[in-house]
Design a protein around this motif. Structure first.
Motif, PDB file in Angstrom:
ATOM      1  N   LYS A  50       0.804  -1.216   0.000  1.00  0.00           N
ATOM      2  CA  LYS A  50       0.000   0.000   0.000  1.00  0.00           C
ATOM      3  C   LYS A  50       0.843   1.275   0.000  1.00  0.00           C
ATOM      4  O   LYS A  50       0.352   2.352  -0.315  1.00  0.00           O
ATOM      5  CB  LYS A  50      -0.936   0.015   1.206  1.00  0.00           C
ATOM      6  N   THR A  73       3.820   1.640  -1.719  1.00  0.00           N
ATOM      7  CA  THR A  73       4.711   1.766  -2.871  1.00  0.00           C
ATOM      8  C   THR A  73       4.378   2.955  -3.773  1.00  0.00           C
ATOM      9  O   THR A  73       5.259   3.528  -4.408  1.00  0.00           O
ATOM     10  CB  THR A  73       4.686   0.467  -3.711  1.00  0.00           C
ATOM     11  N   THR A  74       3.112   3.329  -3.825  1.00  0.00           N
ATOM     12  CA  THR A  74       2.706   4.447  -4.696  1.00  0.00           C
ATOM     13  C   THR A  74       2.309   5.683  -3.896  1.00  0.00           C
ATOM     14  O   THR A  74       1.859   6.668  -4.471  1.00  0.00           O
ATOM     15  CB  THR A  74       1.523   4.027  -5.585  1.00  0.00           C
ATOM     16  N   MET A  75       2.467   5.640  -2.594  1.00  0.00           N
ATOM     17  CA  MET A  75       2.050   6.755  -1.750  1.00  0.00           C
ATOM     18  C   MET A  75       3.145   7.817  -1.696  1.00  0.00           C
ATOM     19  O   MET A  75       4.305   7.489  -1.423  1.00  0.00           O
ATOM     20  CB  MET A  75       1.738   6.253  -0.340  1.00  0.00           C
ATOM     21  N   PRO A  76       2.842   9.087  -1.954  1.00  0.00           N
ATOM     22  CA  PRO A  76       3.848  10.154  -1.861  1.00  0.00           C
ATOM     23  C   PRO A  76       4.415  10.253  -0.445  1.00  0.00           C
ATOM     24  O   PRO A  76       3.743   9.912   0.536  1.00  0.00           O
ATOM     25  CB  PRO A  76       3.065  11.419  -2.222  1.00  0.00           C
ATOM     26  N   THR A  77       5.643  10.734  -0.348  1.00  0.00           N
ATOM     27  CA  THR A  77       6.316  10.830   0.945  1.00  0.00           C
ATOM     28  C   THR A  77       5.513  11.665   1.930  1.00  0.00           C
ATOM     29  O   THR A  77       5.378  11.303   3.111  1.00  0.00           O
ATOM     30  CB  THR A  77       7.711  11.447   0.752  1.00  0.00           C
ATOM     31  N   GLU A 132      13.539  12.718  -2.215  1.00  0.00           N
ATOM     32  CA  GLU A 132      14.384  12.006  -3.188  1.00  0.00           C
ATOM     33  C   GLU A 132      15.822  11.900  -2.685  1.00  0.00           C
ATOM     34  O   GLU A 132      16.472  10.857  -2.823  1.00  0.00           O
ATOM     35  CB  GLU A 132      14.352  12.708  -4.544  1.00  0.00           C
ATOM     36  N   GLU A 181      13.219  -1.697  -1.687  1.00  0.00           N
ATOM     37  CA  GLU A 181      12.846  -0.347  -2.119  1.00  0.00           C
ATOM     38  C   GLU A 181      11.670   0.181  -1.309  1.00  0.00           C
ATOM     39  O   GLU A 181      11.626   1.367  -0.956  1.00  0.00           O
ATOM     40  CB  GLU A 181      12.503  -0.354  -3.610  1.00  0.00           C
ATOM     41  N   ALA A 182      10.704  -0.686  -1.019  1.00  0.00           N
ATOM     42  CA  ALA A 182       9.539  -0.268  -0.234  1.00  0.00           C
ATOM     43  C   ALA A 182       9.952   0.120   1.180  1.00  0.00           C
ATOM     44  O   ALA A 182       9.459   1.113   1.739  1.00  0.00           O
ATOM     45  CB  ALA A 182       8.509  -1.388  -0.199  1.00  0.00           C
ATOM     46  N   ALA A 194      11.614   3.470   1.080  1.00  0.00           N
ATOM     47  CA  ALA A 194      10.630   4.542   0.898  1.00  0.00           C
ATOM     48  C   ALA A 194       9.943   4.885   2.212  1.00  0.00           C
ATOM     49  O   ALA A 194       9.765   6.062   2.547  1.00  0.00           O
ATOM     50  CB  ALA A 194       9.608   4.120  -0.153  1.00  0.00           C
ATOM     51  N   SER A 212      10.430   8.381   4.403  1.00  0.00           N
ATOM     52  CA  SER A 212       9.276   9.182   4.817  1.00  0.00           C
ATOM     53  C   SER A 212       9.324   9.465   6.314  1.00  0.00           C
ATOM     54  O   SER A 212       9.003  10.571   6.762  1.00  0.00           O
ATOM     55  CB  SER A 212       7.970   8.460   4.467  1.00  0.00           C
TER      56      SER A 212
END
Length: 305
Positions: free
Chosen positions: A116, A118-122, A172, A283-284, A287, A291
């Motif tokens: 859930k 992986t596509t959520m903005p920071t 980033e 990677e997840a 991320a 965050s």
């Protein structure tokens, strides 16, 4: 067994191991064949407490059987697993291989939990309680050893909660830092600055940039010598995130404050390294961790630098 630099040591270890095992087996055979003298009183001749004697009876067969089973098990184990020098065993098992399989299984088991995010903005992830709870555990397990459990760092370990960033604090850049690590290096600059007095003057000028206590006369003399430092830190001393050069005008001192500390760094340089985490974390996970770190400096409206 990668420590073996030539075949001799592999053969040596294997030979010693096998000689020991077969030596035990030979000893068992010799003991089993030994006949007990039935003549006399069947004692060893030792007497304790006037009448306590040691009988010379053979070992029980079940005990001998256990020894034989142990020898057979040892040979079978060495045939299946590493233990005979460079021989990997028939099962081709290795500690590294077992670790990698366990880590791969753990990552596969965690995939659904991270899906859930992986596509959520920071910025959104930093507001998600579940993501921040996971990020906190990742931070405690992988980052707190250097940056502290409160992420406020210590001498030579950056404070991650103050909004001051050597390489930039965008989501980033934080992901990039976590993934690839960082190597911070300042070469010794004393020769470029000049004499020992020049170095002290530059140190006082650097202190003056942040309004820290300093000797005004020495600072005025050191201003012209600061040009040797300006290539990285800029003429205004505000640093360069592209190089990881610190801002010298914000009164944040990573490696110690005061004339002596600055003189030491100018004379001897400094080397700092943050290890890359991309081989340990997915990677997840990176991320979510990025965050969490980003959120630490944005809780109170801190300005990103």
């Amino acid at each position: 067994m990668s420590d073996f630099v030539n075949n001799f040591w592999s053969v040596y270890v294997a030979a010693i191991t096998l000689i020991g095992i077969f030596g035990c087996l030979l000893l068992l055979i010799m003991v089993a064949r030994k006949k007990v003298d039935s003549a006399g009183d069947n004692t060893t001749g030792h007497v304790w407490d006037e009448d306590l004697r040691e009988l010379n009876n053979p070992m029980p067969k079940w005990w001998m059987g256990l020894f034989v089973i142990t020898v057979i098990f040892g040979l079978g184990y060495l045939a299946a697993y590493p233990g005979l020098g460079a021989f990997n065993g028939k099962l081709d098992w290795s500690q590294n291989g077992a670790y990698e399989r366990e880590m791969a299984k753990a990552k596969a088991d965690l995939e659904p939990m991270y899906a859930k995010f992986t596509t959520m903005p920071t910025e959104e992830m930093a507001k998600d309680p579940q993501a921040m709870a996971i990020g906190e555990r990742l931070f405690m397990n992988n980052c707190a050893q250097c940056h502290g459990s409160d992420a406020r760092g210590s001498k030579s370990f950056p404070n991650l909660a103050d909004g001051d960033w050597l390489h930039g604090g965008s989501p980033e850049k934080i992901k990039e830092t976590i993934s690839n690590g960082r190597i911070g290096m300042m070469p010794p600059m004393a020769a470029a600055v000049g004499t020992a007095d020049d170095v002290r003057n530059v140190a006082n000028y650097v202190l003056s940039l942040s309004g820290s206590p300093h000797d005004a006369v020495k600072a005025s003399l050191g201003k012209s010598k600061f040009v040797a430092c300006a290539a990285c830190h800029g003429m205004d001393g505000k640093g360069n995130p592209a190089l990881g050069a610190p801002n010298l005008s914000d009164d944040i001192w990573l490696h110690g404050w005061g004339e002596a500390a600055i003189v030491n760094i100018v004379n001897n340089g400094k080397h700092n390294e943050m290890p890359a985490q991309k081989e340990k974390l997915t990677e997840a996970q990176i991320a979510v961790l990025a965050s969490y770190v980003w959120g630490l400096s944005h809780k109170d409206g801190a300005v990103q630098k």
